[in-house]
Every structure is written in structure tokens, then in C-alpha cells.
Enzyme design. Structure first.
Site, PDB file in Angstrom:
ATOM      1  CG  ASP A 168      23.490  11.073 -38.097  1.00 55.53           C
ATOM      2  OD1 ASP A 168      23.686  10.749 -39.280  1.00 55.53           O
ATOM      3  OD2 ASP A 168      23.413  12.255 -37.716  1.00 55.53           O
TER       4      ASP A 168
ATOM      5  CG  ASP B  33      23.981   9.935 -43.642  1.00 56.88           C
ATOM      6  OD1 ASP B  33      22.809  10.201 -43.953  1.00 56.88           O
ATOM      7  OD2 ASP B  33      24.812  10.797 -43.329  1.00 56.88           O
ATOM      8  CD  GLU B  34      19.448  11.655 -39.994  1.00 53.67           C
ATOM      9  OE1 GLU B  34      18.985  12.289 -39.049  1.00 53.67           O
ATOM     10  OE2 GLU B  34      19.763  12.192 -41.095  1.00 53.67           O
TER      11      GLU B  34
END
Length: 367
Positions: A22, A116-117
Site C-alpha cells: 500500500d 496504489d494498492e
């Protein structure tokens, strides 16, 4: 079916090595990286001081309680020095692709959740590194070296615990939850911290006197299924630290949607439009986050007597702008006016999703 020993409530499946990566305050960190004048200052990406919502907040802003999906006016009230920055999604997408290339150096089993993860299954990793924590460390070091950005990582034997672990040492840290630690880690966790349990479900648990993972574990499977439907089975197992969902490579999300049940039934067009706009905002934020656009807009209406109708419209080109989505959703609602009954819920969804690179600049609104 979860492979398990029902008498003792433990998994009998082979342990996997799962990493949840993350990025730390991704959008805001990119803006601070690219603009030295923003570093060390409270930054909100998206919205403005007068209207809109926050898409992401820097850690400096989070200290004041500013968070994503918060109304910009509220965020500014909580942090008077908050600096609003217009999002640059093309930049975020490019960095996200760069990060995924780093993931792919270690495993082909990558399940992106957003720009983003992502989850990574490194049970059999491409570089033959024995320990998953060392894989995570190498990934984080390379992300930092190539992008200048920090990532946090959670390492565990399933997705649920890996997600919890990545939050445990944020920002710029990592944490391992081993098979021996899993059940004890979960039993002390407040139900509101469980990934997948939102405020409404947490309040429902609390109403039953259920406050922690241990409290959930003390409930029977029948009780959880009767009161929480299909999710009850999931809650039963994760309260024992068990989650057999695989990391799904190339997962494709078909649609994004949002809905809201009103505290008071509504009937007027203006009141319904007032409720429709925040739903459009939420759907559009999802689209920006996952980097996709769609061609089919669907309006869901639930009446006071619980009858549900849906109305859809597909356009020839992808919906390229938030205002286009609102225009289409408003048109679907307007076509149903006057409504025969009062409305208790509205929902908006966008489907037939594809990547943003295929988005065309103009929409054909012709009939």
C-alpha cells in the site's frame, strides 16, 4: 468451502505467502515529491476550499482529521492551512505502472486493488527469496529508489491478515503476522477495524454486544448467517484468522456504483437530484482511483414500499467526465418523473468498464 477443522476452527489448507503493498498517501506524496514547496505541509488532492471532496490527504493533513472522501469545506474547517491541489491522474497512472513492473519482477500473481494498492502471492517467487518479508523489503526499497515514494507492506498467510498488517506499521513500514500470531491478533481487533466491515455493519455488531474479533468468534455460524447473510460466513472464518481467498491475477472490475438510503422518503425532483449528485461524486472517485471508464449508466430507485426499478443508458463512447455522468444519471431520473411513489433509496452505477487510455474526448448524446 474453507478447508478447515470444524471442531477446532482452524485452517487445514497449506499456508501461502501473501504480501499487501500500500503506497503511503499516494496522490498527496506524488504532489509533495514533484513540488518541494508542498513538503511538510498539509495537502489535500482534489476538491477546493469551497466545494467537492478530498480524494487524498497528506500525513500532515491527516493529523488534523482530514481524510479521503471528506467534504472539502469540512476539511478546510478542520485544517485552516490546508492546501488543495488539483489531481493529475495521468501521472499517478504512470507511476502505478512503474510500481507494478517492480511487483512483476517477483511474482506474476498480482491482484491490483487500485492505482496504489495490490496483493502479491509470493509463495513461489521468481527470485527464489525464502522469506516473504525479505521480498517485501526489496520491493519497498526499489519503489523508493525508482520513484522516490514510500510504500508500506503487510505480510501474512492470507489476504485478510496481510491487509491488516500493512496498516500496522504505516507509514513506510512493514509487519508480519505469522500463522501462530493470526488468531490472537484478530481476537483483540475492534470490529470496526476489520477490512470489509463499514460503520453501519460495525454498529449492527455493537448493537448485539459484539465489539471485538473475539466477540465474533464466540458467535455461532448460524447466528452470523441469520443476522449478516452471506457475509456471516466470512466473518465467522476471519474472526479465526482464516481467509482462503486466492490472490487473483488480472482481476477485472466490471462496474462501480454507489447508493444511499434516505432518512426520510423523498418525492420531489429537486430533492432527489440533491441526493443524486453525491452518488455521482462517489462513483467518479472510484473510476479515477481504478483508472477505468465505462459506457453504461444505471439508475436504481427503491420506493417506500421496497419495490425496485432500474433504468440504464449506454453511450457510444466512454463517459469521460464527471459532469457527463451526472447528465446521464439526471436524464434517467427525469424520464421517470413524476414518480408514482415516494423514494427511499437512489443508486448510480457505471459499467462496461475499460482502461482510461481508451477514453474518447467527446460523448455522443444523440438518441
Amino acid at each position: 468451502m474453507v478447508p478447515s477443522d470444524p471442531e477446532h476452527g482452524v485452517s487445514t489448507a497449506p499456508h501461502r505467502k501473501i504480501i499487501h503493498i500500500d503506497m503511503d498517501a499516494f496522490y498527496a506524496s506524488v504532489e509533495q515529491r514533484d513540488n518541494p514547496g508542498l513538503r511538510g505541509k498539509p495537502v489535500a488532492v482534489g476538491g477546493s476550499a469551497e466545494r467537492g471532496v478530498v480524494a487524498a490527504a497528506s500525513y500532515e493533513a491527516r493529523k488534523f482529521g482530514v481524510r479521503s472522501a471528506m467534504a472539502s469545506v469540512t476539511a478546510k474547517r478542520q485544517c485552516p492551512d490546508l492546501i488543495f491541489v488539483k489531481p493529475r491522474f495521468e501521472i499517478y497512472k504512470a507511476i502505478s505502472r512503474q510500481i507494478r513492473e517492480i511487483f512483476a519482477e517477483h511474482t506474476p500473481i498480482i491482484e491490483p486493488l487500485s492505482l496504489d494498492e495490490a496483493y502479491l502471492d509470493v509463495t513461489e517467487n521468481l527470485q527464489g527469496i525464502p522469506l516473504a518479508r525479505d521480498v517485501a523489503l526489496r520491493i519497498r526499497e526499489k519503489i523508493k529508489a525508482e520513484t522516490g515514494l514510500n510504500a508500506s507492506a503487510g505480510i501474512s498467510y492470507n489476504k485478510f491478515l496481510a491487509k491488516l498488517a500493512s496498516d500496522h506499521r504505516k507509514p513506510n513500514g512493514q509487519y508480519v503476522i505469522s500463522p501462530e500470531m493470526g488468531p490472537a491478533f484478530v481476537e483483540a481487533l475492534p470490529v470496526g477495524k476489520f477490512h470489509g466491515i463499514g460503520p453501519a455493519t460495525a454498529a449492527k455488531f455493537n448493537a448485539f454486544g459484539i465489539w471485538t474479533g473475539l466477540d465474533i468468534r464466540n458467535q455461532s455460524l448460524t447466528f452470523l448467517q441469520e443476522n449478516f447473510g452471506k457475509s456471516g460466513t466470512y466473518y465467522y472464518w476471519i474472526s479465526r484468522g482464516i481467509d482462503e481467498r486466492p490472490v487473483r491475477a488480472n482481476r477485472i472490475r466490471k462496474s462501480v456504483g454507489a447508493e444511499n438510503t434516505f432518512s426520510t422518503d423523498l418525492s420531489s425532483f429537486d430533492a432527489l437530484i440533491g441526493e443524486l449528485r453525491p452518488l455521482v461524486d462517489k462513483v467518479w472517485r472510484h473510476c479515477e482511483t481504478i483508472g477505468n471508464r465505462g459506457r453504461t449508466v444505471t439508475l436504481k430507485i427503491k420506493f417506500a414500499d421496497f419495490e425496485i426499478i432500474t433504468r440504464s443508458r449506454s453511450v457510444s463512447s466512454q463517459v469521460a467526465h464527471r459532469d457527463d455522468l451526472e447528465r446521464l444519471a439526471t436524464g434517467l431520473l427525469e424520464a421517470e418523473m413524476p414518480l408514482p411513489k415516494q423514494v427511499r433509496l437512489l443508486g448510480v452505477s457505471l459499467s462496461s468498464l475499460q482502461g482510461m487510455n481508451d477514453t474518447e474526448p467527446q460523448l455522443d448524446f444523440g438518441i
